[in-house]
Design a protein around this motif. Structure first.
Motif, short mmCIF file in Angstrom:
data_model
loop_
_atom_site.label_atom_id
_atom_site.label_comp_id
_atom_site.label_asym_id
_atom_site.label_seq_id
_atom_site.Cartn_x
_atom_site.Cartn_y
_atom_site.Cartn_z
N PRO A 150 -4.78 2.76 -13.33
CA PRO A 150 -5.00 2.27 -11.97
C PRO A 150 -6.42 2.50 -11.48
O PRO A 150 -7.00 1.64 -10.79
N ARG A 151 -7.01 3.63 -11.85
CA ARG A 151 -8.38 3.91 -11.39
C ARG A 151 -9.38 2.96 -12.04
O ARG A 151 -10.34 2.51 -11.40
N GLN A 185 2.16 1.59 -3.39
CA GLN A 185 1.12 2.08 -4.28
C GLN A 185 0.91 3.57 -4.11
O GLN A 185 0.75 4.31 -5.10
N ARG A 243 -12.53 2.72 -9.68
CA ARG A 243 -12.75 4.05 -9.13
C ARG A 243 -13.07 5.10 -10.20
O ARG A 243 -13.31 6.26 -9.89
N GLN A 277 0.82 -1.21 0.00
CA GLN A 277 0.00 0.00 0.00
C GLN A 277 0.86 1.26 0.00
O GLN A 277 0.56 2.23 -0.68
N GLU A 318 -8.62 -0.12 -13.02
CA GLU A 318 -8.37 -1.43 -12.41
C GLU A 318 -9.10 -1.56 -11.09
O GLU A 318 -9.63 -2.63 -10.76
N GLU A 319 -9.12 -0.49 -10.32
CA GLU A 319 -9.74 -0.53 -8.99
C GLU A 319 -11.22 -0.17 -9.02
O GLU A 319 -11.88 -0.16 -7.97
#
Length: 458
Positions: free
Chosen positions: A299-300, A235, A305, A232, A302-303
């Motif tokens: 990344p957003r 990240q 978000r 984390q 993937e998550e």
């Protein structure tokens, strides 16, 4: 070297039982050795005193009992050693032989032969009882048989009738049975005690194994939490670094865009070479801005978000915008880049995301299309969906590559050889399409070796 398997519960119980019985056997053999030693000493003292008092029929007893006392003392000294188990087994027939020999020698010189024979019965009963201390039924009944034979011989030597002999034999057998019963009860007690002890040991071992497993799980969870915290932190550092990079990239890019926009306003209207170059520069800076946004949005996506903004827009304008941004690159490679889409077709979705999807697919197509080739941006309507397509007449994609070409960091063989790209463009396209509830795939289309098709819900 392989590790032997742990013993089973039944095997552990049998081993513990054998140890418990062996411990009991050693204990009773020690008691028997003490009884023999004390008994031999008392018999020697009494027989010697009677001999000295004039009882000539007691003369054979002291020498033999003195020798037996030495043997009993040796057995008592060795009572705790492994050899005592076998000495205890051998001692029973020796006792029978000793009693028989003493009484056989004493009977002719005794004034009461029948009394000597009767006295022998008590001695043989004591020998049978002592043989029970070996905890071996075979030894007990074997000693009783030898004692019965010896007692019968002595009683017949003394002239006793067969009826009395039979009663004496029955008495010795009963003594053996009682001794065997006591031995069996002792063994049952040892089994019960051992079972309790083994169960307690197994329960303690199970508790220890559960406790060790719990500690192992807690340690693994602690390690996993520590690694998760490290990931984390990494990240967060990565996202912060990306933000810094985007900020550092967008600042000069914004300045360049503003400069080009100012130049476009200051230039006289028309389609001169300078005006075309300025418009191309603006298209390129817009494309660079979208590429930077791709890096931020992966990344957003993937998550989960990044939620697309669903707004109606015209598809032909979206494709024309992409064509304008890539027109300079297509012209430099002498490629034909055209658009084929119904003028009134509308889609509901995030136009900014879909522009970047089509632009990534078109850039990929321009990269692989040979000089003089064609790239087409298309749109259309199917019964259950609306679709966007980017087609080119470059080399087709191998079937084994199609299944994984949209995965993260996956590149085609040509990209690996030329070290161009990082395998994120098509991955972003897939994530953005799936965020809209659609599907991105490579399809076979007549006249076009390669076709990337985005299918979106109607």
């Amino acid at each position: 070297m392989s590790t032997p398997p742990p013993p089973s519960a039944s095997g552990a119980f049998e081993d513990a039982l054998e140890r418990a019985v062996d411990a009991q056997r050693r204990g009773v053999l020690a008691a028997g050795a003490a009884v023999r030693l004390v008994g031999a000493a008392l018999f020697l003292t009494i027989s010697t005193a009677l001999w000295w008092m004039g009882g000539m029929d007691w003369a054979p007893y002291p020498p033999v009992l003195a020798l037996y006392l030495g043997v009993a003392a040796l057995l008592f000294v060795l009572r705790r050693r492994p050899q005592a188990r076998w000495l205890g087994v051998v001692q029973a027939p020796v006792d029978v032989a000793l009693v028989y020999w003493l009484q056989h020698v004493a009977m002719p010189i005794s004034p009461f032969p029948s009394g000597v024979a009767g006295f022998s019965l008590g001695l043989f009963s004591l020998v049978v009882a002592l043989s029970g201390l070996t905890l071996r039924p075979s030894v007990v009944y074997g000693t009783a048989l030898l004692s019965a034979l010896a007692q019968g011989a002595l009683m017949r030597q003394a002239g006793v009738g067969w009826g009395a002999v039979a009663i004496a034999v029955v008495a010795l057998v009963m003594v053996a049975a009682v001794s065997h019963y006591g031995t069996g009860r002792l063994r049952q007690l040892a089994v019960a005690l051992t079972r309790v002890e083994v169960d307690r040991a197994l329960e303690a071992r199970r508790f220890q194994e559960v406790e060790e497993a719990r500690q192992t799980i807690e340690r693994m969870l602690s390690d996993a939490n520590a690694r998760n915290a490290e990931l984390q932190a990494l990240q967060r550092d990565k996202e912060q670094l990306n933000q810094f990079l985007v900020h550092d990239l967008r600042s000069p890019l914004s300045a360049l865009t503003m400069t080009l926009s100012w130049m476009e306003q200051e230039l006289p209207p028309g389609k001169g070479v300078l005006s075309d170059s300025v418009r191309t520069g603006l298209a390129v800076t817009a494309r660079l801005d979208r590429m930077i946004s791709d890096l931020m949005d992966v990344p957003r996506l993937e998550e989960g978000r990044l939620e697309p903004r669903r707004v109606p827009f015209r598809v032909d304008r979206l494709l024309e915008e992409v064509r304008s941004s890539l027109e300079g690159a297509a012209r430099a490679r002498k490629l034909t880049l055209d658009v084929a889409a119904p003028e009134a077709l509308e889609l509901v979705g995030d136009s900014e995301l879909l522009v970047r999807v089509v632009e990534n697919l078109a850039s990929n197509a321009l990269r692989y299309t040979p000089t003089g080739g064609r790239v087409r941006l298309e749109a259309g309507v199917a019964p259950e969906c609306r679709w966007l397509a980017v087609r080119n007449d470059g080399p087709p994609i191998a079937p084994e590559t199609r299944a994984r070409i949209f995965d993260k960091f996956v590149q085609g063989e040509a990209e690996k050889d030329s070290r161009r790209g990082y395998g994120l463009g098509l991955y972003f396209c897939r994530l953005a399409t799936e965020a809209h509830g659609g599907q991105l795939s490579v399809e076979d289309t007549p006249g076009w070796p390669t076709s990337f098709v985005v299918r979106l819900p109607a």
